[in-house]
Write an enzyme that holds these catalytic residues in place. Structure first.
Site, short mmCIF file in Angstrom:
data_model
loop_
_atom_site.label_atom_id
_atom_site.label_comp_id
_atom_site.label_asym_id
_atom_site.label_seq_id
_atom_site.Cartn_x
_atom_site.Cartn_y
_atom_site.Cartn_z
CG ASP A 2 -40.30 -17.97 2.01
OD1 ASP A 2 -41.29 -18.33 1.37
OD2 ASP A 2 -39.69 -16.86 1.95
CE LYS A 62 -40.51 -15.65 -1.36
NZ LYS A 62 -39.53 -16.58 -0.69
CG HIS A 90 -39.69 -12.47 -5.18
ND1 HIS A 90 -38.67 -13.03 -5.14
CD2 HIS A 90 -40.02 -11.99 -4.04
CE1 HIS A 90 -37.99 -12.56 -3.99
NE2 HIS A 90 -38.96 -11.74 -3.13
CE1 TYR A 106 -35.45 -13.27 -1.22
CE2 TYR A 106 -35.60 -15.40 0.22
CZ TYR A 106 -36.33 -14.09 -0.22
OH TYR A 106 -37.57 -13.84 0.07
#
Length: 329
Positions: free
Chosen positions: A45, A75, A108, A50
């Site tokens: 994931d 995402k 997201h 990030y």
């Protein structure tokens, strides 16, 4: 028997436990991904936000596991919801991961930020626009109606760049609005799900509508041990001869939830993959525990932007999940 996979509404299968990569620091995530894949994980994931997708890609390559055996999620971030930015965002994610396609691409958040970026370029964090309060400004119109963004995500499926599309941090009300206009139905909704934030109405509604509930922060969030130290959870863990994290993850999977626990520690990565078969009594005890306290979120951005935007609508008299779910009973 413990469930090893879930079947999405388009027939795709997704492993029941994934490796989360949120807050995995530079220098750690590549080794974590490599170790996870070598230890048996087949579900990663990820997210552009990030900031570590290039390292995830390095870990995938170093593992030696064939691409077709790995279910990879990423995402679309809240900087990239404008239609012209969606193709640029997927291109950047695939380049960073070193992949030709994603198995799942999620919206997201259900919010979109205003950006000031040169035409034809992918907005970065420095392109966010600050309001008079000093907070970053929301594009309220595109946050209220994600249809233009979803249309572009549907095109990514048509082009073979992603196999499935879904959502994240959507409540019942916002998901209902999307379903009215979607040509391709979302296969999953990734939200915060744990014993401290169980969201029973949302989970039940998603399952009823054949949308897989995925759970981030399934162990209560980075650095928190309150769930793992609970006496009821400890007792059940002792009965199975496992750690408390295994019980929390097994309970979520038994609820029909697809958890994505994050870790960069080799021992924890390996341990989180171990599920146990809970008895009905044990399952019911954990359900009761989850309902025994007010929900406590790790992640809520509602007051982080200008204007304040009620992302989850938890206390809204018309649009809360409790009210929306009750209307259909």
């Amino acid at each position: 028997m413990t469930q090893t996979h879930f079947t999405l509404n388009n027939g795709q299968k997704i492993p029941s436990i994934g490796l989360g990569t949120w807050q995995s620091a530079p220098g750690e995530v590549a080794k974590a991904v490599e170790h996870a894949l070598k230890s048996g994980y087949r579900h990663l994931d990820c997210a552009w936000a990030y900031g570590n997708e290039a390292e995830v890609g390095q870990g995938i390559k170093a593992s030696g596991v064939p691409r077709e055996e790995i279910f990879v999620t990423s995402k679309l971030f809240e900087l990239h919801h404008h239609p012209e930015h969606v193709p640029l965002a997927i291109k950047d994610t695939l380049k960073n991961l070193g992949l030709e396609y994603l198995d799942l691409y999620l919206l997201h958040w259900n919010i979109n930020l205003e950006v000031d970026a040169p035409a034809g370029t992918l907005p970065q964090n420095e392109h966010r626009v600050k309001g008079s309060s000093g907070k970053f400004k929301l594009d309220v119109a595109l946050s209220d109606d994600v249809t233009p963004t979803w249309r572009e995500m549907e095109k990514l499926v048509d082009q073979g760049l992603v196999k499935s599309i879904g959502i994240s941090n959507f409540n019942i009300n916002r998901t209902k609005k999307l379903l009215k206009v979607a040509r391709i139905k979302p296969v999953a909704d990734q939200v915060e799900l744990s014993i401290q934030c169980p969201q029973p109405e949302l989970v039940a509604w998603l399952k009823k509508n054949d949308i897989l509930p995925q759970g981030y922060s399934p162990l209560g969030g980075t650095g928190k041990t309150n769930l793992r130290d609970n006496e009821i959870v400890k007792k059940i863990a002792d009965q199975h001869g496992v750690q408390t994290a295994n019980i929390l993850l097994s309970w979520l999977v038994a609820r029909g939830v697809n958890p994505v626990p994050k870790s960069v520690t080799p021992e924890r990565i390996e341990n989180n993959l171990k599920l146990v078969d809970l008895t009905k009594e044990q399952y019911d005890e954990l359900e009761s525990l989850s309902q025994s306290h007010p929900p406590n979120r790790v992640c809520d951005q509602s007051d982080s932007f200008e204007p304040v935007y009620d992302i989850y609508q938890e206390n809204d008299p018309e649009f809360s999940d409790k009210v929306q779910f009750a209307k259909e009973q």
